[in-house]
Design a protein around this motif. Structure first.
Motif, PDB file in Angstrom:
ATOM      1  N   LEU A   1      -9.274   2.178   1.458  1.00  0.00           N
ATOM      2  CA  LEU A   1      -8.009   2.917   1.329  1.00  0.00           C
ATOM      3  C   LEU A   1      -7.194   2.386   0.154  1.00  0.00           C
ATOM      4  O   LEU A   1      -6.628   3.147  -0.635  1.00  0.00           O
ATOM      5  CB  LEU A   1      -7.182   2.767   2.611  1.00  0.00           C
ATOM      6  CG  LEU A   1      -7.527   3.644   3.807  1.00  0.00           C
ATOM      7  CD1 LEU A   1      -6.654   3.277   4.994  1.00  0.00           C
ATOM      8  CD2 LEU A   1      -7.338   5.102   3.475  1.00  0.00           C
ATOM      9  N   LEU A   2      -7.143   1.048   0.035  1.00  0.00           N
ATOM     10  CA  LEU A   2      -6.375   0.453  -1.066  1.00  0.00           C
ATOM     11  C   LEU A   2      -7.009   0.800  -2.408  1.00  0.00           C
ATOM     12  O   LEU A   2      -6.307   1.100  -3.372  1.00  0.00           O
ATOM     13  CB  LEU A   2      -6.278  -1.067  -0.885  1.00  0.00           C
ATOM     14  CG  LEU A   2      -5.452  -1.531   0.317  1.00  0.00           C
ATOM     15  CD1 LEU A   2      -5.436  -3.050   0.400  1.00  0.00           C
ATOM     16  CD2 LEU A   2      -4.029  -1.007   0.248  1.00  0.00           C
TER      17      LEU A   2
ATOM     18  N   VAL B   1      -0.318   4.950  -0.723  1.00  0.00           N
ATOM     19  CA  VAL B   1      -1.336   5.364   0.238  1.00  0.00           C
ATOM     20  C   VAL B   1      -0.612   5.789   1.518  1.00  0.00           C
ATOM     21  O   VAL B   1       0.477   5.296   1.797  1.00  0.00           O
ATOM     22  CB  VAL B   1      -2.294   4.186   0.550  1.00  0.00           C
ATOM     23  CG1 VAL B   1      -3.338   4.582   1.577  1.00  0.00           C
ATOM     24  CG2 VAL B   1      -2.965   3.710  -0.731  1.00  0.00           C
TER      25      VAL B   1
ATOM     26  N   LEU C   1       1.238   1.566  -4.002  1.00  0.00           N
ATOM     27  CA  LEU C   1       0.054   2.421  -4.204  1.00  0.00           C
ATOM     28  C   LEU C   1       0.238   3.825  -3.644  1.00  0.00           C
ATOM     29  O   LEU C   1      -0.564   4.712  -3.918  1.00  0.00           O
ATOM     30  CB  LEU C   1      -1.173   1.776  -3.556  1.00  0.00           C
ATOM     31  CG  LEU C   1      -1.631   0.440  -4.122  1.00  0.00           C
ATOM     32  CD1 LEU C   1      -2.886  -0.027  -3.394  1.00  0.00           C
ATOM     33  CD2 LEU C   1      -1.912   0.544  -5.615  1.00  0.00           C
TER      34      LEU C   1
ATOM     35  N   SER D   1       0.819  -1.206   0.000  1.00  0.00           N
ATOM     36  CA  SER D   1       0.000   0.000   0.000  1.00  0.00           C
ATOM     37  C   SER D   1       0.859   1.264   0.000  1.00  0.00           C
ATOM     38  O   SER D   1       0.506   2.239  -0.652  1.00  0.00           O
ATOM     39  CB  SER D   1      -0.951  -0.002   1.199  1.00  0.00           C
ATOM     40  OG  SER D   1      -0.215  -0.089   2.381  1.00  0.00           O
TER      41      SER D   1
ATOM     42  N   LYS E   1      -3.305   5.688  -8.564  1.00  0.00           N
ATOM     43  CA  LYS E   1      -2.142   5.221  -9.313  1.00  0.00           C
ATOM     44  C   LYS E   1      -2.479   4.907 -10.771  1.00  0.00           C
ATOM     45  O   LYS E   1      -1.740   5.271 -11.666  1.00  0.00           O
ATOM     46  CB  LYS E   1      -1.561   3.978  -8.639  1.00  0.00           C
ATOM     47  CG  LYS E   1      -0.247   3.525  -9.263  1.00  0.00           C
ATOM     48  CD  LYS E   1       0.378   2.420  -8.466  1.00  0.00           C
ATOM     49  CE  LYS E   1       1.495   1.737  -9.220  1.00  0.00           C
ATOM     50  NZ  LYS E   1       2.681   2.573  -9.428  1.00  0.00           N
ATOM     51  N   TYR E   2      -3.620   4.230 -10.973  1.00  0.00           N
ATOM     52  CA  TYR E   2      -3.875   3.725 -12.329  1.00  0.00           C
ATOM     53  C   TYR E   2      -4.907   4.519 -13.121  1.00  0.00           C
ATOM     54  O   TYR E   2      -4.993   4.392 -14.332  1.00  0.00           O
ATOM     55  CB  TYR E   2      -4.314   2.266 -12.251  1.00  0.00           C
ATOM     56  CG  TYR E   2      -3.256   1.377 -11.660  1.00  0.00           C
ATOM     57  CD1 TYR E   2      -2.123   1.032 -12.403  1.00  0.00           C
ATOM     58  CD2 TYR E   2      -3.358   0.914 -10.352  1.00  0.00           C
ATOM     59  CE1 TYR E   2      -1.136   0.236 -11.861  1.00  0.00           C
ATOM     60  CE2 TYR E   2      -2.378   0.116  -9.796  1.00  0.00           C
ATOM     61  CZ  TYR E   2      -1.268  -0.222 -10.555  1.00  0.00           C
ATOM     62  OH  TYR E   2      -0.285  -1.000 -10.012  1.00  0.00           O
TER      63      TYR E   2
ATOM     64  N   GLY F   1      -6.041   4.119  -3.365  1.00  0.00           N
ATOM     65  CA  GLY F   1      -4.671   4.086  -3.868  1.00  0.00           C
ATOM     66  C   GLY F   1      -4.607   3.598  -5.302  1.00  0.00           C
ATOM     67  O   GLY F   1      -3.882   4.156  -6.133  1.00  0.00           O
ATOM     68  N   VAL F   2      -5.393   2.561  -5.610  1.00  0.00           N
ATOM     69  CA  VAL F   2      -5.426   2.023  -6.977  1.00  0.00           C
ATOM     70  C   VAL F   2      -5.940   3.092  -7.940  1.00  0.00           C
ATOM     71  O   VAL F   2      -5.391   3.302  -9.029  1.00  0.00           O
ATOM     72  CB  VAL F   2      -6.321   0.758  -7.030  1.00  0.00           C
ATOM     73  CG1 VAL F   2      -6.615   0.363  -8.465  1.00  0.00           C
ATOM     74  CG2 VAL F   2      -5.642  -0.383  -6.284  1.00  0.00           C
TER      75      VAL F   2
END
Lengths: 332, 349
Positions: B332-333, A88, A86, A82, B340-341, B336-337
């Motif tokens: 949260l993940l 985060v 990512l 993460s 990022k993407y 993040g994805v």
């Protein structure tokens, strides 16, 4: 007679500090690489529960410790994925993991609460354990306590005296420079976060199979240890030797709290058990206050002779974190 | 190309689904039918008017804490010390009632004073964490955590020491107050309309404070970039301190509500982990004030719904915490994805 009590007390301090040493070394390595593993409190609990359950089921201590290490590595892998891949917030993910792993350990460990499991036995070292004083103090412990002694010097030697250790410092301090020098910063960070997590994970079974053998759910007395270990990592200034000193100081305080209890009957035991926390705040204050603006201003107004003494004390206490701690790295 | 708004929604739904799959696996691993367990949580939270009242009762402290934390989150602060701030609020409230319960002061006024002193207690404890940060350089996460443990020690010391019950001190807490010093409840329920009203008021006030005032805007500037804000003339550390104090006052109010409206005494675990749950809610709603209240309601329902799990299914009630935690983690993940993407595409389209 009283020297015997003191000796056994101090030997107990070394045993009680052993899991904290593992956790603090793991966290130090992870943070040296630039990643805060804030999940520690939950990781230790989950690893303690999993290690205990597995060794009850298999009657194998080795399996218990192995599972503890794997749990630590897996949680660290989530932190690494993460925060490195990512990007985060490390604090957010670490905090959520700290809470979630704790609840998960209570939930999954519920059926095994109060079970009697195997316990790590003493392994006195031949000859050395016969020595007066030193024998009792250092050479009549279980194997994990011996390993904790070795780990301190191993971690210190690796970070400060080897080439890969230098690179580890580099990816936490100035990742861009390390990258230019050919380091695969993010891959190395993954590696060190997971190694650190493995060490943190081992602290779990060290509790549930040795120091505080058994699993008693919310009253296991393990909730909070991880947060203390985080504070000790800061107190240690990301240096294994100073961090070990912090861990031993903490264990001494815990022991004093127990030893002094009969002398202070008016104070409930729960109060003495939290005695280390105000001290933790105080030490963090001492470690950090030298960097604040108003202290610098106040120092400047002090007379010459006094200023030098105060400055020297503050400088000795001060600890600077790795410059890129908590900052994701991008190669482009 | 996907609309970025829909991407975000799909990712969140995916996170929700993954969290559910994770929980089902956990439940299967412990040898329980997932549908039975989840069914009990639903029936235990919205199965009767009494249960719904209990959920609202749990929502009150939770939403007070969550809205308070939105203020510190806006200022870029991690007020983990919120648990201790709830406890200090409860301690101050209990102390005020104990002090005034035998005096000629009318009970209604005593309750008001007690609630105000609870807010003061929370604010002071938060100010301590804030002072440690601004003047001592101690990160608010560690200062706050340490202060949480100290607050626990203070409440245990009071319960087992100076405020102990006549006879024997116990974990059940201090002597309960007379009925006159308790917040009135809806007849037949454990829910107080006063507490509910205060909680709703707090949500509205904080929403407008953050969304509609100059103060909120400057606070967010401090949170996004303290250095730039300082250079632009915003008194940075004063704003941070103020954020701590406001959040602490709301945490203290939550503690005061638990004392006057629910337990009518001081108990050792009066904060019940609501502070940490509030932090999770703040992260889950990505610090948007509008969503904090409904998400807090959902979390409260999970907590109340899982209370009966140990009795009915011999499961630990920490399942609620696992559910909440896993949900926040996957959201949260997912965020993040998305960053990022999908973010670059969104920016170029």
């Amino acid at each position: 007679m009283s020297t015997d009590i003191l000796l056994f007390g101090l030997a107990g301090v070394l045993v009680n500090a052993a899991p904290i040493i593992f956790a603090v070394m793991g966290e130090t390595i992870s943070e040296r690489a630039g990643v805060i593993n804030l999940s520690m409190n939950g990781t230790i609990l989950l690893a303690a529960m999993a290690g205990f359950v597995v060794s009850v089921e298999t009657n194998s201590l080795v399996a218990g410790f192995l599972v503890g290490a794997i749990v630590g590595a897996l949680v660290a892998a989530v932190v690494a994925f993460s925060s490195i891949t990512l990007k985060v917030s490390q604090v957010a993910v670490g905090f959520v993991l700290a809470i979630t792993c704790r609840d998960l350990s209570y939930f999954l460990g519920n059926p095994y609460m109060g079970d009697v499991g195997p316990r790590l036995g003493l392994a006195p070292i031949p000859f050395l354990s016969e020595l007066p004083i030193v024998g009792t103090l250092l050479f009549r412990h279980d194997i994990m306590t011996y390993l904790s002694f070795i780990l301190i010097f191993l971690a210190w030697g690796y970070i400060f005296r080897t080439r890969p250790g230098l690179m580890l410092q580099g990816i936490g301090e100035r990742p861009a420079a390390a990258f230019v020098r050919g380091a695969n910063v993010n891959r190395l960070r993954y590696l060190y976060v997971i190694i650190g997590g493995t060490l943190i994970g081992l602290a779990g079974p060290m509790y549930s199979l040795s120091v505080k053998a058994g699993w008693k759910g919310t009253i296991s007395g393990l909730d909070g240890i991880g947060w203390i270990a985080l504070a000790i990592t800061i107190f240690g200034g990301w240096n294994p030797l100073r961090a070990a000193l912090g861990a031993y100081l903490f264990a001494v305080l815990q022991w004093l709290g127990l030893a002094l209890q009969p002398l202070l009957p008016g104070i409930p035991s729960q109060v003495l058990q939290v005695a280390p926390f105000p001290l933790m705040i105080l030490t963090l204050l001492l470690v950090n206050i030298g960097d604040t603006e108003w202290v610098a201003r106040m120092l400047a107004s002090l007379p010459e002779s006094g200023r030098h003494i105060v400055e020297r004390i503050l400088r000795a206490l001060r600890a600077k974190p790795p410059a890129s701690l908590g900052v994701p790295f991008e190669s482009d | 190309m996907l609309n970025p708004r829909w991407t975000s929604i799909y990712l969140r739904l995916g996170a929700l689904l993954l969290a559910l799959v994770f929980i089902i696996i956990i439940l299967l691993a412990s040898g329980v039918s997932p549908f039975e367990a989840l069914g009990h949580i639903v029936s235990g939270s919205i199965g009767s008017t009494g249960k719904i009242a209990d959920v609202l009762g749990a929502w009150i402290p939770l939403v007070l804490v969550s809205t308070g934390l939105l203020i510190t989150f806006s200022a870029g602060l991690w007020n983990i010390g919120i648990e201790g701030q709830i406890m200090l609020g409860a301690i101050f409230t209990t102390g005020t009632i104990r002090l005034l319960q035998d005096s000629p002061v009318p009970p209604a006024l005593v309750i008001v004073l007690a609630i105000l002193s609870g807010m003061l207690g929370g604010a002071l404890w938060a100010a301590l964490a804030g002072a440690l940060k601004t003047f001592g350089g101690v990160n608010e996460i560690f200062g706050g955590l340490g202060l949480n443990f100290v607050a626990t020690a203070i409440s245990l010391w009071l319960i087992f020491g100076p405020w102990k019950r006549p006879g024997v001190a116990s974990m059940s807490g201090t002597e309960p107050f007379d009925a006159a010093f308790r917040l009135a409840t809806f007849p037949g329920f454990r829910l107080s309309p006063w507490a509910l009203g205060l909680a709703i008021l707090a949500v509205i006030v904080v929403y407008f404070l953050l969304r509609g005032t100059y103060f909120g805007l400057r606070l967010k500037a401090v949170g996004k970039n303290p250095k730039a804000s300082y250079l632009l003339g915003i008194p940075t550390w004063q704003y941070m301190m103020l954020a701590f104090v406001l959040c602490g006052a709301l945490g203290g109010l939550a503690g005061a509500m638990q004392v006057t409206g629910v337990y009518h005494r001081l108990i050792p675990s009066i904060s019940s982990g609501y502070g940490y749950m509030g932090l999770m809610i703040g992260m889950l709603v990505n610090f948007h004030p509008f969503w904090a209240a409904p998400v807090a309601l959902f979390f409260a329902a999970l907590n109340i719904g899982s209370i009966q799990l140990p009795i009915v299914l011999k499961l630990d009630s920490s399942l609620a915490g696992v559910l909440q935690g896993v949900l926040v983690l996957f959201v949260l993940l997912a965020e993040g994805v998305r960053q990022k993407y999908f973010n670059r595409k969104a920016a170029s389209s």
